[in-house]
Design an enzyme around this catalytic site. Structure first.
Site, PDB file in Angstrom:
ATOM      1  N   ARG A 301     -30.408  13.098  91.776  1.00 44.45           N
ATOM      2  CA  ARG A 301     -30.030  13.845  90.561  1.00 44.45           C
ATOM      3  C   ARG A 301     -30.269  12.938  89.354  1.00 44.45           C
ATOM      4  O   ARG A 301     -29.375  12.205  88.925  1.00 44.45           O
ATOM      5  CB  ARG A 301     -28.559  14.261  90.627  1.00 44.45           C
ATOM      6  CG  ARG A 301     -28.251  15.362  91.639  1.00 44.45           C
ATOM      7  CD  ARG A 301     -26.795  15.793  91.548  1.00 44.45           C
ATOM      8  NE  ARG A 301     -26.532  17.050  92.212  1.00 44.45           N
ATOM      9  CZ  ARG A 301     -26.118  17.164  93.479  1.00 44.45           C
ATOM     10  NH1 ARG A 301     -25.928  16.098  94.211  1.00 44.45           N
ATOM     11  NH2 ARG A 301     -25.896  18.366  93.991  1.00 44.45           N
ATOM     12  N   ARG A 337     -35.459  14.691  91.289  1.00 42.27           N
ATOM     13  CA  ARG A 337     -35.428  15.941  90.534  1.00 42.27           C
ATOM     14  C   ARG A 337     -35.462  15.618  89.049  1.00 42.27           C
ATOM     15  O   ARG A 337     -34.737  14.726  88.588  1.00 42.27           O
ATOM     16  CB  ARG A 337     -34.149  16.706  90.885  1.00 42.27           C
ATOM     17  CG  ARG A 337     -34.042  18.034  90.179  1.00 42.27           C
ATOM     18  CD  ARG A 337     -32.869  18.821  90.683  1.00 42.27           C
ATOM     19  NE  ARG A 337     -31.612  18.275  90.206  1.00 42.27           N
ATOM     20  CZ  ARG A 337     -30.422  18.742  90.575  1.00 42.27           C
ATOM     21  NH1 ARG A 337     -30.344  19.749  91.428  1.00 42.27           N
ATOM     22  NH2 ARG A 337     -29.315  18.221  90.104  1.00 42.27           N
ATOM     23  N   ASN A 459     -25.664  25.420  96.070  1.00 43.04           N
ATOM     24  CA  ASN A 459     -24.522  25.383  95.141  1.00 43.04           C
ATOM     25  C   ASN A 459     -24.713  26.411  94.033  1.00 43.04           C
ATOM     26  O   ASN A 459     -23.804  27.160  93.691  1.00 43.04           O
ATOM     27  CB  ASN A 459     -24.377  23.995  94.515  1.00 43.04           C
ATOM     28  CG  ASN A 459     -24.303  22.897  95.551  1.00 43.04           C
ATOM     29  OD1 ASN A 459     -24.026  23.178  96.702  1.00 43.04           O
ATOM     30  ND2 ASN A 459     -24.585  21.676  95.151  1.00 43.04           N
ATOM     31  N   ASP A 460     -25.909  26.412  93.471  1.00 41.64           N
ATOM     32  CA  ASP A 460     -26.186  27.392  92.417  1.00 41.64           C
ATOM     33  C   ASP A 460     -26.627  28.730  92.989  1.00 41.64           C
ATOM     34  O   ASP A 460     -26.292  29.781  92.446  1.00 41.64           O
ATOM     35  CB  ASP A 460     -27.259  26.850  91.459  1.00 41.64           C
ATOM     36  CG  ASP A 460     -26.643  25.885  90.449  1.00 41.64           C
ATOM     37  OD1 ASP A 460     -25.553  26.187  89.936  1.00 41.64           O
ATOM     38  OD2 ASP A 460     -27.235  24.823  90.195  1.00 41.64           O
ATOM     39  N   ARG A 470     -19.085  28.337  90.448  1.00 43.02           N
ATOM     40  CA  ARG A 470     -18.887  27.341  91.509  1.00 43.02           C
ATOM     41  C   ARG A 470     -17.738  26.376  91.216  1.00 43.02           C
ATOM     42  O   ARG A 470     -17.255  25.700  92.107  1.00 43.02           O
ATOM     43  CB  ARG A 470     -20.189  26.552  91.742  1.00 43.02           C
ATOM     44  CG  ARG A 470     -20.648  25.796  90.527  1.00 43.02           C
ATOM     45  CD  ARG A 470     -22.070  25.279  90.682  1.00 43.02           C
ATOM     46  NE  ARG A 470     -22.125  23.943  91.219  1.00 43.02           N
ATOM     47  CZ  ARG A 470     -23.238  23.214  91.297  1.00 43.02           C
ATOM     48  NH1 ARG A 470     -24.399  23.731  90.908  1.00 43.02           N
ATOM     49  NH2 ARG A 470     -23.228  22.008  91.782  1.00 43.02           N
ATOM     50  N   CYS A 507     -30.721  20.978  99.719  1.00 41.54           N
ATOM     51  CA  CYS A 507     -29.949  19.861  99.159  1.00 41.54           C
ATOM     52  C   CYS A 507     -28.630  20.339  98.569  1.00 41.54           C
ATOM     53  O   CYS A 507     -27.894  19.553  97.980  1.00 41.54           O
ATOM     54  CB  CYS A 507     -30.769  19.083  98.140  1.00 41.54           C
ATOM     55  SG  CYS A 507     -31.344  20.092  96.764  1.00 41.54           S
TER      56      CYS A 507
END
Ligand code: PEP
Ligand code: MG
Length: 576
Positions: A301, A337, A459-460, A470, A507
């Site tokens: 990240r 990313r 997650n998203d 979330r 991920c």
């Protein structure tokens, strides 16, 4: 008489482990500026002047420390703060005049700082916008100093603590003093809030969504937390302390026993090979993830390189960070990313306008395409680092083919510019994308023809598919990657990847969920990227699974109508 003061709380356990230490309550004090008129001009001016001196002293200390720990360019921020605080023309004199006109010191300072900040924000120049962030920071420091508001500095502690907070920003989490913080408890936040994710990556016991804890826990009170069950106990009895002490010993023994899976491949009992990679937020975490048995990095990240600072990281600084990560990985693939700012990952140097729905707003790839210089700086650093290992570049929050193509065009421009300057870069860098927005999962067959790999960001993906925030603990019970719609989108994405000859990673936090991994094996996922502490446990589980049985079970999963049906199906014999 024996007084039992033990108080029991329950939240959501998000990072396994037992933590025990006195409580430290951390709340970023909201500064409310008094508006009463000045009673005595001279004493208000003295209060302001002395406050400035204290802030300058504090910044001098920070300068020395940063110089030692991080180098000159990091330290310069503090020197700049001191210079700004000595600016007579635009800051000091106008504040004194406002005091003379009848405002109290805090109100006068707040007014003048606000005027400067507004002026700087109105200018379309990146440098000026960064200075606005400096002034915002300084404004808070000066006001705290005038009003005598203390701020707990969680980056430097002198004893072990359990940190108690209403909520922690991701930037708070990365600057925590890891030598002394033994666990965190937040009133707010859900399983996939970034603070929860970071705590897990750092192996720090953590509980979120723990209602009432801030009001109930007292500073210095002994706390016991269980980051798996979400149990939080204030002033535990001797019996409880013993019980949890034993649990901690057992957990440690379990972790040690997993050591046999350290240098093994990840293979099911019938020979199906997958990979387990790590999610990281800094180059150093790449080193610890390799020590924890990762076969690569599935998600770096990169936005965490941009946090807790007032200026954007430059190309050279980023290059060093990416190079370090690639070197630590020693030939294993590293997926970095590109900047995924916005949502709950605010960046102080980017003065982003207020938005009612930041998770649906100006963020991630949208910022990068809108401000290509920020994007290109990062891409240049990435490509320059690519000669030091096996780099993969990944775009976050892609929602349309147009965005993806625009991002790829900018990648090509950067490569051409580097080639023209004869700067070396690897020619085989794979370029992929996150699948975390439903529009992409639905059209995965089209996107798969345009990239080298997918990485599913559950997650998203779950939050956008089910319209459940979330990070909102109030509706946390509605948020689940066991939702049948999420399972179908995941299945369709993996299939589209394979039909088009590309590999598919995941991920999002679902990839590390022991209860869900058998489903993902059955759906054909190639690469499971998770927080490093979970890697060996996942490898052990996968070693005992039968791929062919999981495949049969996966077909059943796709027929499930409810989240509970998905859970029930996962308890079936095929998945055990
Ligand atoms: C995701 O959305 O699943 C993901 C991995 O990205 P982040 O958690 O950083 O938003
Ligand atoms: Mg995401």
């Amino acid at each position: 008489m024996f007084l039992n003061r033990e108080k029991l709380f329950r939240g959501t356990g998000v990072s396994q482990g037992i933590g025990s230490a006195p409580a430290l309550k951390y709340e970023q004090t909201k500064i409310s500026v008094p508006t009463h008129p000045s009673s005595d001009t001279d004493s208000e001016i003295t209060a302001f002047t002395e406050a400035c001196e204290r802030v300058k002293d504090a910044n001098r200390k920070l300068y020395d420390e940063a110089l030692k720990k991080a180098g000159k360019s990091e330290a310069d921020i503090f020197e700049a703060h001191i210079t700004l605080l000595e600016d007579e023309d635009s800051l000091i004199d106008p504040i004194k005049s406002l005091i003379a006109s009848g405002l109290n010191a805090a109100n006068a300072a707040a007014n003048q700082f606000d005027e400067i900040i507004a002026m700087m924000e109105a200018v379309e120049d990146e440098y000026m916008r960064q200075r606005a962030a400096d002034f915002r920071d300084l404004k808070a420091q000066v006001l705290r100093s005038i009003l005598g508001l203390a701020e707990v500095d969680i980056s430097r502690l002198d004893k072990d603590v359990i940190l108690i907070a209403r909520d922690l920003a991701p930037s708070d989490t990365i600057r925590m003093d890891m030598n002394h913080i033994r666990g965190i408890v937040c009133e707010e936040g859900g399983k996939t809030s970034h603070t929860a994710i970071l705590a897990k990556a750092m192996g720090l016991p953590a509980v979120v969504g723990c209602a009432g804890i801030v009001a109930s826990a007292a500073d210095g009170e002994l706390m016991l937390i269980d980051g798996e069950t979400g149990t939080v106990i204030c002033s535990p009895s001797e019996t409880k302390a013993k019980e949890y002490g034993e649990k901690a010993v057992k957990l440690k023994a379990e972790r040690e026993a997993l050591g046999v899976y350290l240098n093994k491949k990840t293979v099911t009992s019938d020979g199906h090979v997958v990979a387990i990679s790590a999610n990281i937020a800094s180059p150093e975490e790449c080193r610890t993830s390799v020590e924890n048995g990762c076969e690569g990095v599935g998600l770096f990240r990169s936005e965490f390189l941009y946090m807790d600072r007032n200026t954007l990281p430059g190309e050279d600084e980023q290059f060093e960070a990416y190079k370090k990560a690639l070197e630590y990985a020693a030939g294993r693939p590293v997926t970095i990313r590109t900047l995924d700012a916005g949502g709950d990952k605010g960046l102080s140097m980017l003065t982003l306008p207020h938005e009612d729905n930041p998770f649906l707003g100006y963020r991630a790839i949208r910022i990068c395409l809108d401000q290509p210089e920020i994007f290109k700086t990062q891409l240049r650093a990435l490509y320059r680092a690519s000669v030091y290992g096996k780099l993969r570049i990944m775009f976050p929050m892609i929602s349309s083919v147009e965005e993806l193509r625009k991002a790829k065009r900018i990648v090509n421009e950067v490569k051409e510019e580097l080639a023209a300057k004869e700067i070396a870069f690897a020619k085989d860098v794979e370029v992929g994308m996150m699948v975390e927005i439903p529009s992409v999962a639905v059209m995965a067959d089209i996107f798969a023809k345009e990239v080298d790999f997918f990485s599913i960001g559950t997650n998203d993906l779950v939050q956008y598919t089910t319209a459940v925030d979330r990070g909102n603990d109030r509706i946390a019970h509605l948020y689940s990657h066991y939702h049948p719609a999420a399972v179908r989108l995941i299945a369709g994405t993996i299939k589209a990847a394979h039909d088009n000859g590309i590999h598919c990673c995941m991920c999002g936090e679902a990839a590390g969920d022991i209860g869900f991994i058998p489903a993902l094996i059955g759906l054909g996922l190639d690469d499971f990227s998770m927080s490093a502490p979970g890697i060996l446990r996942a490898r052990k589980l996968i070693s005992g699974l039968s791929y062919s049985e999981c495949r049969k079970g996966a077909l059943e999963l796709l027929g499930a109508a409810t989240t509970d049906e998905v859970r029930e199906t996962l308890k079936g014999p095929q998945f055990c």
